[in-house]
Design a protein around this motif. Sequence first.
Motif, PDB file in Angstrom:
ATOM      1  N   LEU A 114       0.866  -1.177   0.000  1.00 23.46           N
ATOM      2  CA  LEU A 114       0.000   0.000   0.000  1.00 23.46           C
ATOM      3  C   LEU A 114       0.905   1.230   0.000  1.00 23.46           C
ATOM      4  O   LEU A 114       1.726   1.407   0.902  1.00 23.46           O
ATOM      5  CB  LEU A 114      -0.905   0.019   1.244  1.00 23.46           C
ATOM      6  N   ASN A 116       1.101   5.260   0.228  1.00 22.48           N
ATOM      7  CA  ASN A 116       0.357   6.430   0.689  1.00 22.48           C
ATOM      8  C   ASN A 116       1.181   7.672   0.411  1.00 22.48           C
ATOM      9  O   ASN A 116       2.391   7.687   0.666  1.00 22.48           O
ATOM     10  CB  ASN A 116       0.083   6.341   2.197  1.00 22.48           C
ATOM     11  N   TYR A 118       1.299  11.534   1.464  1.00 22.72           N
ATOM     12  CA  TYR A 118       0.843  12.617   2.343  1.00 22.72           C
ATOM     13  C   TYR A 118       1.348  13.916   1.716  1.00 22.72           C
ATOM     14  O   TYR A 118       2.539  14.187   1.719  1.00 22.72           O
ATOM     15  CB  TYR A 118       1.429  12.442   3.749  1.00 22.72           C
ATOM     16  N   MET A 125      -3.019   9.721   8.820  1.00 22.99           N
ATOM     17  CA  MET A 125      -3.658   8.407   8.889  1.00 22.99           C
ATOM     18  C   MET A 125      -4.094   8.189  10.326  1.00 22.99           C
ATOM     19  O   MET A 125      -3.260   8.258  11.245  1.00 22.99           O
ATOM     20  CB  MET A 125      -2.721   7.289   8.439  1.00 22.99           C
ATOM     21  N   HIS A 128      -4.902   3.040  13.931  1.00 23.89           N
ATOM     22  CA  HIS A 128      -5.490   1.782  13.491  1.00 23.89           C
ATOM     23  C   HIS A 128      -4.478   0.667  13.741  1.00 23.89           C
ATOM     24  O   HIS A 128      -3.301   0.926  14.008  1.00 23.89           O
ATOM     25  CB  HIS A 128      -5.816   1.844  11.991  1.00 23.89           C
ATOM     26  N   ASP A 130      -3.111  -2.902  11.684  1.00 30.30           N
ATOM     27  CA  ASP A 130      -3.212  -3.667  10.436  1.00 30.30           C
ATOM     28  C   ASP A 130      -3.512  -5.109  10.831  1.00 30.30           C
ATOM     29  O   ASP A 130      -2.615  -5.961  10.864  1.00 30.30           O
ATOM     30  CB  ASP A 130      -1.908  -3.538   9.632  1.00 30.30           C
ATOM     31  N   SER A 143       7.772  -1.045   6.314  1.00 30.46           N
ATOM     32  CA  SER A 143       7.281   0.301   6.002  1.00 30.46           C
ATOM     33  C   SER A 143       8.449   1.217   5.636  1.00 30.46           C
ATOM     34  O   SER A 143       9.331   1.471   6.458  1.00 30.46           O
ATOM     35  CB  SER A 143       6.541   0.798   7.251  1.00 30.46           C
ATOM     36  N   PHE A 152       5.569   8.899  13.956  1.00 29.44           N
ATOM     37  CA  PHE A 152       4.726   7.710  13.851  1.00 29.44           C
ATOM     38  C   PHE A 152       4.381   7.319  15.286  1.00 29.44           C
ATOM     39  O   PHE A 152       5.273   7.037  16.088  1.00 29.44           O
ATOM     40  CB  PHE A 152       5.532   6.625  13.141  1.00 29.44           C
ATOM     41  N   LEU A 167       9.809   8.910  11.617  1.00 26.76           N
ATOM     42  CA  LEU A 167      10.253   8.102  10.473  1.00 26.76           C
ATOM     43  C   LEU A 167      10.914   9.029   9.454  1.00 26.76           C
ATOM     44  O   LEU A 167      10.277   9.908   8.880  1.00 26.76           O
ATOM     45  CB  LEU A 167       9.068   7.360   9.842  1.00 26.76           C
ATOM     46  N   HIS A 185      -1.472   2.276  15.535  1.00 26.68           N
ATOM     47  CA  HIS A 185      -0.450   3.231  15.083  1.00 26.68           C
ATOM     48  C   HIS A 185      -1.093   4.218  14.119  1.00 26.68           C
ATOM     49  O   HIS A 185      -2.160   3.932  13.554  1.00 26.68           O
ATOM     50  CB  HIS A 185       0.738   2.495  14.424  1.00 26.68           C
ATOM     51  N   ILE A 187      -0.458   8.429  11.902  1.00 31.71           N
ATOM     52  CA  ILE A 187       0.294   9.649  11.564  1.00 31.71           C
ATOM     53  C   ILE A 187      -0.655  10.827  11.766  1.00 31.71           C
ATOM     54  O   ILE A 187      -1.683  10.926  11.070  1.00 31.71           O
ATOM     55  CB  ILE A 187       0.742   9.619  10.068  1.00 31.71           C
ATOM     56  N   ARG A 197       5.345  13.441   1.688  1.00 28.88           N
ATOM     57  CA  ARG A 197       5.963  12.192   2.136  1.00 28.88           C
ATOM     58  C   ARG A 197       5.246  11.019   1.483  1.00 28.88           C
ATOM     59  O   ARG A 197       4.012  11.001   1.421  1.00 28.88           O
ATOM     60  CB  ARG A 197       5.819  12.083   3.657  1.00 28.88           C
ATOM     61  N   ASN A 199       4.819   6.880   1.894  1.00 30.03           N
ATOM     62  CA  ASN A 199       5.086   5.711   2.726  1.00 30.03           C
ATOM     63  C   ASN A 199       4.620   4.466   1.975  1.00 30.03           C
ATOM     64  O   ASN A 199       3.542   4.457   1.377  1.00 30.03           O
ATOM     65  CB  ASN A 199       4.347   5.808   4.069  1.00 30.03           C
ATOM     66  N   THR A 201       3.907   0.429   2.596  1.00 26.71           N
ATOM     67  CA  THR A 201       3.852  -0.682   3.552  1.00 26.71           C
ATOM     68  C   THR A 201       3.722  -1.984   2.764  1.00 26.71           C
ATOM     69  O   THR A 201       2.679  -2.270   2.156  1.00 26.71           O
ATOM     70  CB  THR A 201       2.694  -0.556   4.559  1.00 26.71           C
ATOM     71  N   ARG A 203       3.320  -5.918   2.477  1.00 26.43           N
ATOM     72  CA  ARG A 203       2.535  -6.887   3.255  1.00 26.43           C
ATOM     73  C   ARG A 203       2.498  -8.234   2.538  1.00 26.43           C
ATOM     74  O   ARG A 203       2.698  -8.283   1.316  1.00 26.43           O
ATOM     75  CB  ARG A 203       1.072  -6.389   3.366  1.00 26.43           C
TER      76      ARG A 203
END
Length: 209
Positions: A114, A116, A118, A125, A128, A130, A143, A152, A167, A185, A187, A197, A199, A201, A203
């Motif tokens: 994923l 993202n 920003y 974010m 939440h 994961d 990440s 973070f 980060l 976690h 942002i 920025r 990011n 992640t 997975r």
Amino acid sequence: MQLPLFSGTEKAVKSPFTLPLPEAHVRYYPQWLTTEQANLYKKRLVESLPWRQDSLRMFGKSIPIPRLQSWHGDANCHYTYSGLSLSPAPWTKELAAIRDLCSAEVGAHFNSVLANWYRDGQDSMSMHADDEPELGPAPTIASVTLGEARPFVFKHKETKARHVQVLEHGSLLVMSGSTQHHYFHGIAKTTKPIGDRINLTYRQLILPD
Ligand SMILES: O=C(O)CCC(=O)C(=O)O
Ligand SMILES: [Mn+2]
């Protein structure tokens, strides 16, 4: 570490360390990429990914998420979070190159990512975990941060204890074991005038045969 887009063999100057989080396993690798590598990857990702602003359905309303995102992976990697169903766009050269660096570092396989973006301090974010079923009970998530450094925030689900790790550009953060089970976690937004920025992640979705 293999450097697919570069011929140099520069090494990170700062050493990786484990964050002091009880009941979690989180390792932070500052300067995981060189500044030059991170600058180039960021520029190419900004230009090449099919960025979109998705919306979540909350309280009967459609709310645009405060960032742009792009979901990529192997063809069968359909992912659902917060009621949003994402079909994977194919791997790009840069996303696959960084995936292979992450796999080599972490010793894990990743079939999806994923991304993202920003755009400024108003993008964020919310807190939440994961912990979607398709990630399995103890996912390893790699990440990678490119661009503006952002705090973070980790928050323990029961004790509410918080821990912040900034980060940095070119860093890698690896969350594994029971981290998602015990912590949220996110942002946060900031009113400071800051840059953008990206990011990523990485997975591993556990898919039915
Ligand atoms: O932007 C970040 O560092 C966090 C991204 C994240 O938590 C996620 O994509 O699930
Ligand atoms: Mn997350």
